[in-house]
Design a protein around this motif. Structure first.
Motif, mmCIF file in Angstrom:
data_model
loop_
_atom_site.group_PDB
_atom_site.id
_atom_site.type_symbol
_atom_site.label_atom_id
_atom_site.label_comp_id
_atom_site.label_asym_id
_atom_site.label_seq_id
_atom_site.Cartn_x
_atom_site.Cartn_y
_atom_site.Cartn_z
ATOM 1 N N UNK A 86 0.824 -1.208 0.000
ATOM 2 C CA UNK A 86 0.000 0.000 0.000
ATOM 3 C C UNK A 86 0.859 1.260 0.000
ATOM 4 N N UNK A 87 1.933 1.250 0.777
ATOM 5 C CA UNK A 87 2.900 2.352 0.809
ATOM 6 C C UNK A 87 4.281 1.742 0.624
ATOM 7 N N UNK A 88 5.009 2.192 -0.372
ATOM 8 C CA UNK A 88 6.307 1.593 -0.665
ATOM 9 C C UNK A 88 7.344 1.863 0.401
ATOM 10 N N UNK A 89 7.315 3.060 0.990
ATOM 11 C CA UNK A 89 8.254 3.443 2.040
ATOM 12 C C UNK A 89 7.511 4.302 3.044
ATOM 13 N N UNK A 90 7.479 3.856 4.311
ATOM 14 C CA UNK A 90 6.801 4.618 5.341
ATOM 15 C C UNK A 90 5.591 3.892 5.889
ATOM 16 N N UNK A 91 4.882 4.553 6.770
ATOM 17 C CA UNK A 91 3.763 3.964 7.499
ATOM 18 C C UNK A 91 2.566 3.733 6.587
ATOM 19 N N UNK A 92 2.054 2.509 6.583
ATOM 20 C CA UNK A 92 0.874 2.174 5.786
ATOM 21 C C UNK A 92 -0.319 1.799 6.644
ATOM 22 N N UNK A 93 -0.259 2.087 7.952
ATOM 23 C CA UNK A 93 -1.325 1.659 8.856
ATOM 24 C C UNK A 93 -2.650 2.361 8.570
ATOM 25 N N UNK A 94 -2.617 3.462 7.827
ATOM 26 C CA UNK A 94 -3.843 4.169 7.495
ATOM 27 C C UNK A 94 -4.537 3.661 6.254
ATOM 28 N N UNK A 95 -4.122 2.494 5.726
ATOM 29 C CA UNK A 95 -4.690 1.952 4.497
ATOM 30 C C UNK A 95 -5.394 0.628 4.783
ATOM 31 N N UNK A 96 -6.639 0.517 4.324
ATOM 32 C CA UNK A 96 -7.350 -0.756 4.340
ATOM 33 C C UNK A 96 -7.065 -1.451 3.017
#
Length: 266
Positions: A207-217
Motif C-alpha cells: 500500500x505504501x512503498x516506504x513509510x507507514x501504511x497503517x492508514x490503508x485498508x
C-alpha cells in the motif's frame, strides 16, 4: 489566481502532446481554483510537471470535483518527471477528484494516479482506477512522493515501478529533486483503501512503498472494493468540509450508479 469552473472537454478524440514543462489538460499551472472541470483524452509528454488537469497545483491552488478520463485506447506516456492523473506536482489542495479509467505507460520519476508528488499539499477523497507502469522510482496509485496529507483516497488497479512503489503512495518520506535542489519530505496517509491486481510479473505492490501504511485498508476481494471505497471517499469529503468550512466541497460520490462512480452536486 482566478477560477475555472464547469469547464469540460469530454467530446471527441482529444490529445495533448508537448515537449515543454507544466502541461495540463485544463491548465499548465494553477494558483487559483479549478472546480467541476473535466478532461478526456490522451497525454504525451517529454517535459516535466504534467497532469490530466494541471501541470502543477500551487500553494494557493484548489482543484476540486474534477476528473481526468480516457477513451479505451488512450494512455499517458511521458519521458519527463512528475506526472499525475490530476496534477504533476501539488503544493495545494486536491479534493474529490478522480481518474475512473487510465493507463500510464513508461512514466518516469514521481508518477501518481492523482499527483506525481505532493509537497506540503493535501489530497482528500480522490480515487484512481487503472494501471500504472514505470521502470523508475516513486510510483504511487495516488501519489508517487507524499510529503503532505493524503486522506480518504482509493486505488484499484495494477502498479509497477523500480523502488518506492505503493498502491496509495510510493513513499511517505521521499527525497525529490526540483531545479537541482534536493527536498526531503514527510507525509501521512489516513483512512484510505486499496485493491491491487498483480502486475505483468505477477507481483502485487504494498500500500505504501516506504513509510507507514497503517492508514490503508487493503481489500482482499475485488468485488468488495467499491462498497468500502465509497464510504471512505464520502466520509473524507465530510472531514474536509468540517476542517475547512471556508472552502467547502459541494459534491459527493454517487452511491447508486455504476462503478467507478461519478460526482453529483450535494
Amino acid at each position: 489566481d482566478g477560477t475555472i469552473e464547469n469547464c469540460s472537454i469530454l467530446e471527441g478524440e482529444n490529445s495533448v502532446t508537448s515537449s515543454g514543462d507544466y502541461i495540463g489538460g485544463i491548465a499548465g499551472e494553477n494558483n487559483g481554483r479549478i472546480i467541476n472541470s473535466h478532461y478526456l483524452g490522451e497525454l504525451s509528454f517529454s517535459g516535466d510537471f504534467n497532469g490530466g488537469i494541471a501541470g502543477a497545483n500551487g500553494k494557493n491552488g484548489y482543484i476540486m470535483a474534477s476528473s481526468f478520463q480516457m477513451n479505451d485506447d488512450d494512455y499517458i506516456e511521458s519521458s519527463g518527471d512528475y506526472d499525475g492523473g490530476i496534477a504533476g506536482y501539488n503544493e495545494g489542495n486536491i479534493v474529490a477528484c478522480y481518474v475512473p479509467k487510465a493507463s500510464f505507460y513508461d512514466t518516469k520519476v514521481c508518477s501518481g494516479g492523482i499527483a506525481g508528488a505532493s509537497n506540503d499539499g493535501r489530497i482528500y477523497a480522490c480515487y484512481f482506477s487503472g494501471d500504472i507502469s514505470s521502470n523508475e522510482d516513486y510510483i504511487g496509485g495516488i501519489t508517487g512522493a507524499n510529503g503532505g496529507i493524503l486522506s480518504g483516497c482509493g486505488f484499484i488497479g495494477s502498479i509497477e515501478g523500480d523502488e518506492y512503489v505503493g498502491s496509495i503512495a510510493g513513499s511517505n518520506t521521499p527525497t525529490i529533486e526540483i531545479d537541482r535542489d534536493e527536498i526531503e519530505m514527510t507525509g501521512s496517509v489516513e483512512d484510505s483503501v486499496s485493491f491491487t491486481r498483480p502486475d505483468q510479473w505477477g507481483d502485487t505492490a504494498d500500500a505504501v512503498g516506504e513509510g507507514d501504511s497503517s492508514g490503508v485498508i487493503v481489500i482482499a476481494e475485488e468485488e468488495n472494493f467499491w462498497g468500502e471505497a465509497l464510504k471512505v471517499l464520502n466520509s473524507a469529503i465530510d472531514d474536509w468540509n468540517s476542517a475547512y468550512p471556508e472552502n467547502p466541497c459541494r459534491y459527493r460520490y454517487e452511491t447508486s450508479g455504476a462503478n467507478p462512480p461519478k460526482l453529483i452536486e450535494a
